[in-house]
Scaffold this motif. Sequence first.
Motif, mmCIF file in Angstrom:
data_model
loop_
_atom_site.group_PDB
_atom_site.id
_atom_site.type_symbol
_atom_site.label_atom_id
_atom_site.label_comp_id
_atom_site.label_asym_id
_atom_site.label_seq_id
_atom_site.Cartn_x
_atom_site.Cartn_y
_atom_site.Cartn_z
ATOM 1 N N TYR A 109 42.975 47.059 30.645
ATOM 2 C CA TYR A 109 43.748 45.889 31.032
ATOM 3 C C TYR A 109 42.911 44.635 30.817
ATOM 4 O O TYR A 109 41.685 44.679 30.930
ATOM 5 N N THR A 110 43.568 43.551 30.556
ATOM 6 C CA THR A 110 43.012 42.225 30.224
ATOM 7 C C THR A 110 42.404 42.240 28.831
ATOM 8 O O THR A 110 41.871 43.255 28.379
ATOM 9 N N ASP A 124 46.350 37.471 28.101
ATOM 10 C CA ASP A 124 45.334 37.660 29.151
ATOM 11 C C ASP A 124 45.526 38.961 29.921
ATOM 12 O O ASP A 124 44.559 39.591 30.350
ATOM 13 N N GLU A 125 46.766 39.389 30.099
ATOM 14 C CA GLU A 125 47.051 40.587 30.894
ATOM 15 C C GLU A 125 47.596 41.723 30.029
ATOM 16 O O GLU A 125 48.403 42.531 30.469
#
Length: 405
Positions: free
Chosen positions: A249-250, A204-205
């Motif tokens: 990001y993500t 997720d990150e």
Amino acid sequence: MEQLKLTMNKRYDVSHKALDLQSLRYDPGFAHLHINIILNRRSCMAATLQIIEKNFPELLSLNLHNNRLYQLDGLSDIIQMAPTIKILNLSKNELKSTWELDKIKGLKLEELWLEDNPLCHTFPDQSMYISAIRKCFPKLLRLDGQDLPPPTTVNIDRPYISKPLKESCNGSDVLKTQVLQFLQQYYLIYDSGDRQRLLGAYHDEACFSLTIPFIWDNPAISSLFEYFKDNINMEILKDPNLHFQLLKYTKHDIVSSLCALPKTHHDLSSFLVDVWFQSERILCFCVSGVFREVDGRSQGTLRAFTRTFIVTPASNSSIFIVNDELFVRDATPSEIQKSFSIPVPTLSQEQQEMVQVFSTQSGMKPQWSQKCLQDNEWNYTRAAQVFTMLKIEGKIPEEAFKQIP
């Protein structure tokens, strides 16, 4: 139908819920009645499936060994009529492409037999063969009588679990297999045209960055213009804030960025992999190779790439990407010469003319037309029927067709 039902009842093993239909056309029960039950005919396969649905509703194993099956259109209804099947034997038939398996991929198979089919000889190595079959049957445990290594899935939609990698990776051979399987699955999806399916591969990150070489004279004339807007090359970016902003990001931002890049076809045989760090909770490896762009203004252009993945265990044998660094450059003349090096068989004059006509009528490029004809043993009518069916189903990639000026 009554004689077929009687014959199938004799071939059914109640204790194992297994139906043995190998070499069905030669069953002595049909000989004296002059009945031809040939399962590569849709009518015969349809009749067989009707009997299975009514009389063997809990069927677990089906043996179709040696029935001259060259396509699986007729068998596709088995997904609805016998959804409980876990073991399927299609060995010693005439299947030439894994495209045929797409027609029955709704089955939740655990064991599959395909040996002695022409398609088995179309892969450069065993790992590629396994990867292609698992694309259709992700829960497969055995193939051609051999236990399969645990799949390294990238289609993950489960919570992140911190688990030591060495628990699922004991020894260098297993580690090598895990990394190679991951790369094969990743690039199979990456080149498919639907990169949204890569969402499950990233944490997720996670973080992603793209870099291209810096052209000192005039960066704007670089042939890599389609990658320029996301380039974080520090020689170009003097503002550290801009460098930070260009990082993705993500997992949703990463996959959206990947979807915006040109569509590609990677040459898996060009891949060089280096596993340069391993600990209990992290694995770092680098892959380099060559790919071809298959759309946009640079269609057909060959590129070279180096990609560094940092991954962490997710669950079972699966892994999450936590950092992905991609470097893209123009391929060198040597790399271009070695890439996609598939030997081309010598064609007769008649075959060359057939390729030319097929290319004209289908709109496909000559090399794709030749492949279609070869896969169908140079039977023009059958090749045309297969092409029409695959085109309707949307299974022929865009790069197969000629560009319209």
